[in-house]
Motif scaffolding. Sequence first.
Motif, PDB file in Angstrom:
ATOM      1  N   ALA A  36       0.825  -1.211   0.000  1.00 52.15           N
ATOM      2  CA  ALA A  36       0.000   0.000   0.000  1.00 52.15           C
ATOM      3  C   ALA A  36       0.860   1.262   0.000  1.00 52.15           C
ATOM      4  N   ASN A  57      -7.051   0.414  -3.486  1.00 48.24           N
ATOM      5  CA  ASN A  57      -6.708  -0.789  -2.722  1.00 48.24           C
ATOM      6  C   ASN A  57      -7.943  -1.419  -2.097  1.00 48.24           C
ATOM      7  N   GLY A 110      -4.740  -4.406  -3.980  1.00 50.95           N
ATOM      8  CA  GLY A 110      -5.712  -4.616  -2.907  1.00 50.95           C
ATOM      9  C   GLY A 110      -6.295  -6.021  -2.964  1.00 50.95           C
ATOM     10  N   LEU A 141      -3.684  -2.064   4.596  1.00 48.48           N
ATOM     11  CA  LEU A 141      -3.671  -1.197   3.409  1.00 48.48           C
ATOM     12  C   LEU A 141      -3.762   0.275   3.801  1.00 48.48           C
TER      13      LEU A 141
END
Length: 178
Positions: A36, A57, A110, A141
């Motif tokens: 992320a 994500n 993601g 994330l």
Amino acid sequence: MKKSDALTVSIGVLAVADTYITATVFPVPVWVTFIAWASFFVVGGGPRGFVQSVASNLTGLIIASLSLLAIALSNQTPMVAAICVGVGSAAMVQASKLKLLKVLPAVVWGFASTVGTSVATGKAITTAGIQNPALIAAAALITGALFGIVSEFLGDVLSHKPHTAPNSIDLALQESQK
């Protein structure tokens, strides 16, 4: 300090913090936070990049969760799993048509982070509570995006030259050049 050197220091120090925090007080997969974090920079950084990265994500996370749920509710044969992943992959491409989600790799990261978290934790997507892999991946994330924006800010701070007030010699030189 040059911008690249400032980011080197900022990211290096914060990587230590991220790794320590995720290993001790906030047990989410550090590799998801790093994914992320990279996503934040890939989409362009800054406040807009933060929003775009998190939205992308988490969209991938939702699509992965739905794909994993479909697999869990099926007879779980390899063909059914493959079809569910194919439909999820197609959904990610369609989602990337939206301006906010236009960086398709950020959506895919993601998705992959969610599936990877499920595999790494050994928890099914149907797990209730805070051990649910989608919740764990979502927390990681968002944490990674936060590390991204903080590392960018610190890199900016470290790369700016301090402003110093002119001394009497500088003022005299400025006057003589007029």
